[in-house]
Design a protein around this motif. Sequence first.
Motif, PDB file in Angstrom:
ATOM      1  N   ALA A 162       0.827  -1.203   0.000  1.00  0.00           N
ATOM      2  CA  ALA A 162       0.000   0.000   0.000  1.00  0.00           C
ATOM      3  C   ALA A 162       0.862   1.254   0.000  1.00  0.00           C
ATOM      4  CB  ALA A 162      -0.931  -0.007   1.210  1.00  0.00           C
ATOM      5  N   VAL A 163       1.946   1.233   0.753  1.00  0.00           N
ATOM      6  CA  VAL A 163       2.883   2.373   0.760  1.00  0.00           C
ATOM      7  C   VAL A 163       3.430   2.610  -0.642  1.00  0.00           C
ATOM      8  CG1 VAL A 163       5.153   3.140   1.575  1.00  0.00           C
ATOM      9  CG2 VAL A 163       3.498   2.210   3.199  1.00  0.00           C
ATOM     10  N   ASN A 164       3.733   1.541  -1.363  1.00  0.00           N
ATOM     11  CA  ASN A 164       4.237   1.708  -2.732  1.00  0.00           C
ATOM     12  C   ASN A 164       3.206   2.386  -3.634  1.00  0.00           C
ATOM     13  OD1 ASN A 164       6.581   0.470  -1.943  1.00  0.00           O
ATOM     14  ND2 ASN A 164       6.377  -1.311  -3.285  1.00  0.00           N
ATOM     15  N   MET A 165       1.951   2.006  -3.508  1.00  0.00           N
ATOM     16  CA  MET A 165       0.918   2.640  -4.334  1.00  0.00           C
ATOM     17  C   MET A 165       0.725   4.099  -3.934  1.00  0.00           C
ATOM     18  SD  MET A 165      -1.079   2.564  -6.833  1.00  0.00           S
ATOM     19  CE  MET A 165      -1.185   0.830  -7.292  1.00  0.00           C
ATOM     20  N   ILE A 166       0.760   4.374  -2.649  1.00  0.00           N
ATOM     21  CA  ILE A 166       0.692   5.775  -2.185  1.00  0.00           C
ATOM     22  C   ILE A 166       1.818   6.583  -2.816  1.00  0.00           C
ATOM     23  CG2 ILE A 166       1.003   7.240  -0.144  1.00  0.00           C
ATOM     24  CD1 ILE A 166      -0.399   4.911   1.442  1.00  0.00           C
ATOM     25  N   THR A 167       2.997   5.997  -2.845  1.00  0.00           N
ATOM     26  CA  THR A 167       4.166   6.666  -3.431  1.00  0.00           C
ATOM     27  C   THR A 167       3.921   7.028  -4.889  1.00  0.00           C
ATOM     28  OG1 THR A 167       5.670   5.487  -1.937  1.00  0.00           O
ATOM     29  CG2 THR A 167       6.616   6.386  -3.967  1.00  0.00           C
ATOM     30  N   VAL A 168       3.453   6.073  -5.655  1.00  0.00           N
ATOM     31  CA  VAL A 168       3.214   6.302  -7.085  1.00  0.00           C
ATOM     32  C   VAL A 168       2.170   7.399  -7.296  1.00  0.00           C
ATOM     33  CG1 VAL A 168       2.279   5.268  -9.192  1.00  0.00           C
ATOM     34  CG2 VAL A 168       3.902   3.992  -7.789  1.00  0.00           C
ATOM     35  N   GLN A 169       1.082   7.339  -6.551  1.00  0.00           N
ATOM     36  CA  GLN A 169      -0.007   8.291  -6.759  1.00  0.00           C
ATOM     37  C   GLN A 169       0.376   9.709  -6.310  1.00  0.00           C
ATOM     38  OE1 GLN A 169      -1.458   6.615  -8.974  1.00  0.00           O
ATOM     39  NE2 GLN A 169      -3.582   6.761  -8.266  1.00  0.00           N
ATOM     40  N   PHE A 170       1.125   9.820  -5.221  1.00  0.00           N
ATOM     41  CA  PHE A 170       1.583  11.143  -4.798  1.00  0.00           C
ATOM     42  C   PHE A 170       2.592  11.709  -5.800  1.00  0.00           C
ATOM     43  CE2 PHE A 170      -0.650  10.550  -0.932  1.00  0.00           C
ATOM     44  CZ  PHE A 170      -0.655  11.751  -0.244  1.00  0.00           C
ATOM     45  N   ALA A 171       3.455  10.859  -6.337  1.00  0.00           N
ATOM     46  CA  ALA A 171       4.430  11.327  -7.324  1.00  0.00           C
ATOM     47  C   ALA A 171       3.733  11.856  -8.567  1.00  0.00           C
ATOM     48  CB  ALA A 171       5.388  10.196  -7.686  1.00  0.00           C
ATOM     49  N   LYS A 172       2.670  11.202  -8.990  1.00  0.00           N
ATOM     50  CA  LYS A 172       1.912  11.659 -10.152  1.00  0.00           C
ATOM     51  C   LYS A 172       1.188  12.973  -9.863  1.00  0.00           C
ATOM     52  CE  LYS A 172      -0.819   8.488 -11.771  1.00  0.00           C
ATOM     53  NZ  LYS A 172      -1.724   7.306 -11.676  1.00  0.00           N
ATOM     54  N   ALA A 173       0.660  13.080  -8.638  1.00  0.00           N
ATOM     55  CA  ALA A 173      -0.130  14.259  -8.285  1.00  0.00           C
ATOM     56  C   ALA A 173       0.730  15.498  -8.091  1.00  0.00           C
ATOM     57  CB  ALA A 173      -0.928  13.986  -7.012  1.00  0.00           C
ATOM     58  N   PHE A 174       1.978  15.299  -7.668  1.00  0.00           N
ATOM     59  CA  PHE A 174       2.860  16.428  -7.366  1.00  0.00           C
ATOM     60  C   PHE A 174       4.181  16.273  -8.125  1.00  0.00           C
ATOM     61  CE2 PHE A 174       0.179  15.669  -3.597  1.00  0.00           C
ATOM     62  CZ  PHE A 174      -0.526  16.879  -3.597  1.00  0.00           C
ATOM     63  N   PRO A 175       4.160  16.542  -9.429  1.00  0.00           N
ATOM     64  CA  PRO A 175       5.359  16.321 -10.247  1.00  0.00           C
ATOM     65  C   PRO A 175       6.530  17.210  -9.860  1.00  0.00           C
ATOM     66  CG  PRO A 175       3.654  17.468 -11.496  1.00  0.00           C
ATOM     67  CD  PRO A 175       3.013  17.000 -10.231  1.00  0.00           C
ATOM     68  N   GLU A 176       6.270  18.277  -9.118  1.00  0.00           N
ATOM     69  CA  GLU A 176       7.367  19.132  -8.666  1.00  0.00           C
ATOM     70  C   GLU A 176       8.135  18.508  -7.504  1.00  0.00           C
ATOM     71  OE1 GLU A 176       3.839  20.316  -6.070  1.00  0.00           O
ATOM     72  OE2 GLU A 176       4.193  19.583  -8.124  1.00  0.00           O
ATOM     73  N   MET A 177       7.590  17.461  -6.912  1.00  0.00           N
ATOM     74  CA  MET A 177       8.253  16.763  -5.811  1.00  0.00           C
ATOM     75  C   MET A 177       8.962  15.512  -6.314  1.00  0.00           C
ATOM     76  SD  MET A 177       5.510  16.845  -2.693  1.00  0.00           S
ATOM     77  CE  MET A 177       4.662  18.364  -2.214  1.00  0.00           C
ATOM     78  N   ARG A 178       9.921  15.056  -5.542  1.00  0.00           N
ATOM     79  CA  ARG A 178      10.528  13.749  -5.771  1.00  0.00           C
ATOM     80  C   ARG A 178       9.982  12.842  -4.664  1.00  0.00           C
ATOM     81  NH1 ARG A 178      11.616  14.152 -10.717  1.00  0.00           N
ATOM     82  NH2 ARG A 178       9.879  15.583 -10.313  1.00  0.00           N
ATOM     83  N   VAL A 179       9.156  11.888  -5.041  1.00  0.00           N
ATOM     84  CA  VAL A 179       8.496  11.001  -4.082  1.00  0.00           C
ATOM     85  C   VAL A 179       8.855   9.562  -4.441  1.00  0.00           C
ATOM     86  CG1 VAL A 179       6.310  10.342  -3.018  1.00  0.00           C
ATOM     87  CG2 VAL A 179       6.570  12.641  -3.980  1.00  0.00           C
ATOM     88  N   ASN A 180       9.581   8.887  -3.553  1.00  0.00           N
ATOM     89  CA  ASN A 180      10.048   7.541  -3.855  1.00  0.00           C
ATOM     90  C   ASN A 180       9.906   6.619  -2.646  1.00  0.00           C
ATOM     91  OD1 ASN A 180      11.305   7.723  -6.663  1.00  0.00           O
ATOM     92  ND2 ASN A 180      12.310   9.435  -5.630  1.00  0.00           N
ATOM     93  N   ALA A 181       9.783   5.328  -2.931  1.00  0.00           N
ATOM     94  CA  ALA A 181       9.767   4.290  -1.907  1.00  0.00           C
ATOM     95  C   ALA A 181      11.110   3.573  -1.912  1.00  0.00           C
ATOM     96  CB  ALA A 181       8.639   3.295  -2.175  1.00  0.00           C
ATOM     97  N   VAL A 182      11.583   3.206  -0.726  1.00  0.00           N
ATOM     98  CA  VAL A 182      12.884   2.552  -0.641  1.00  0.00           C
ATOM     99  C   VAL A 182      12.806   1.289   0.210  1.00  0.00           C
ATOM    100  CG1 VAL A 182      14.152   4.709  -0.948  1.00  0.00           C
ATOM    101  CG2 VAL A 182      13.644   3.914   1.370  1.00  0.00           C
ATOM    102  N   GLU A 183      13.665   0.339  -0.111  1.00  0.00           N
ATOM    103  CA  GLU A 183      13.817  -0.923   0.623  1.00  0.00           C
ATOM    104  C   GLU A 183      15.201  -0.920   1.258  1.00  0.00           C
ATOM    105  OE1 GLU A 183      13.758  -3.514   2.129  1.00  0.00           O
ATOM    106  OE2 GLU A 183      14.604  -5.263   1.188  1.00  0.00           O
ATOM    107  N   PRO A 184      15.278  -0.776   2.592  1.00  0.00           N
ATOM    108  CA  PRO A 184      16.581  -0.707   3.244  1.00  0.00           C
ATOM    109  C   PRO A 184      17.329  -2.036   3.293  1.00  0.00           C
ATOM    110  CG  PRO A 184      14.830   0.211   4.628  1.00  0.00           C
ATOM    111  CD  PRO A 184      14.184  -0.560   3.528  1.00  0.00           C
ATOM    112  N   GLY A 185      16.619  -3.166   3.125  1.00  0.00           N
ATOM    113  CA  GLY A 185      17.230  -4.471   3.313  1.00  0.00           C
ATOM    114  C   GLY A 185      16.943  -4.996   4.715  1.00  0.00           C
ATOM    115  N   PHE A 186      17.320  -6.228   4.957  1.00  0.00           N
ATOM    116  CA  PHE A 186      17.026  -6.907   6.220  1.00  0.00           C
ATOM    117  C   PHE A 186      18.025  -6.426   7.280  1.00  0.00           C
ATOM    118  CE2 PHE A 186      16.585 -11.226   8.522  1.00  0.00           C
ATOM    119  CZ  PHE A 186      15.542 -10.735   9.289  1.00  0.00           C
TER     120      PHE A 186
END
Length: 231
Positions: A162-186
Amino acid sequence: MTTTLITGANKGLGHETARRLVAAGHTVYVGSRDAGRGRRAAERLGARPLVLDVTDDASVAAAVRAVEEDGGGLDVLVNNAGVEGDPAGAADVTADLFREIFETNVFGVVRVTHAFLPLLRRSKTPVVVNVSSALASKTLVGAPDTSMYAYPGVAYPASKAAVNMITVQFAKAFPEMRVNAVEPGFTATDLNGHRGTQTVERGAEIIVRMAQVRPDGPTGGYFDIHGFLPW
């Protein structure tokens, strides 16, 4: 000067991310539910404490007011606070368990991002980093040759998807922002009872990197330290 807020920053990945960004010259707010722990962490780091419970509307609103009164701006938001909860499998998972995990991992991300959006939109170079997980990847979790395949839990991976989808939709809505999801690892943190196989220094690397992404950098993406991850 870049002003950055990190939720859940009094320990673990959030604390290490704060340390690295302070060293990089950021003014960092250490978001913490516990005022005492947050204050002590901020003192260690040379950062600013901010009482912030991502599950509480009043706490988040008070945090916004505190940042506004302190200086008024925010350039980078790192949504780091998260919980794993009980890794119950499909036969045992309940709606109550989903609700408990989603309250922090999903609703908390939306609550904090929405509240701080007016401040971020004033920035010339706004950045949002959402800490996700490789367990959010349907590709990786569904592939028998990956370590993610063996994870039995349902609620935690679903929350991070769900966080990943939130990321994609916010990035589309606010193209002036850099909005990304990250995986830190175990990473060995309280989240997993320190069972993780890598240090917080290693885990924080991708968070720190994406918190400093340039205005012409990627947005709407899902990354680990090696690059793009499959959705």
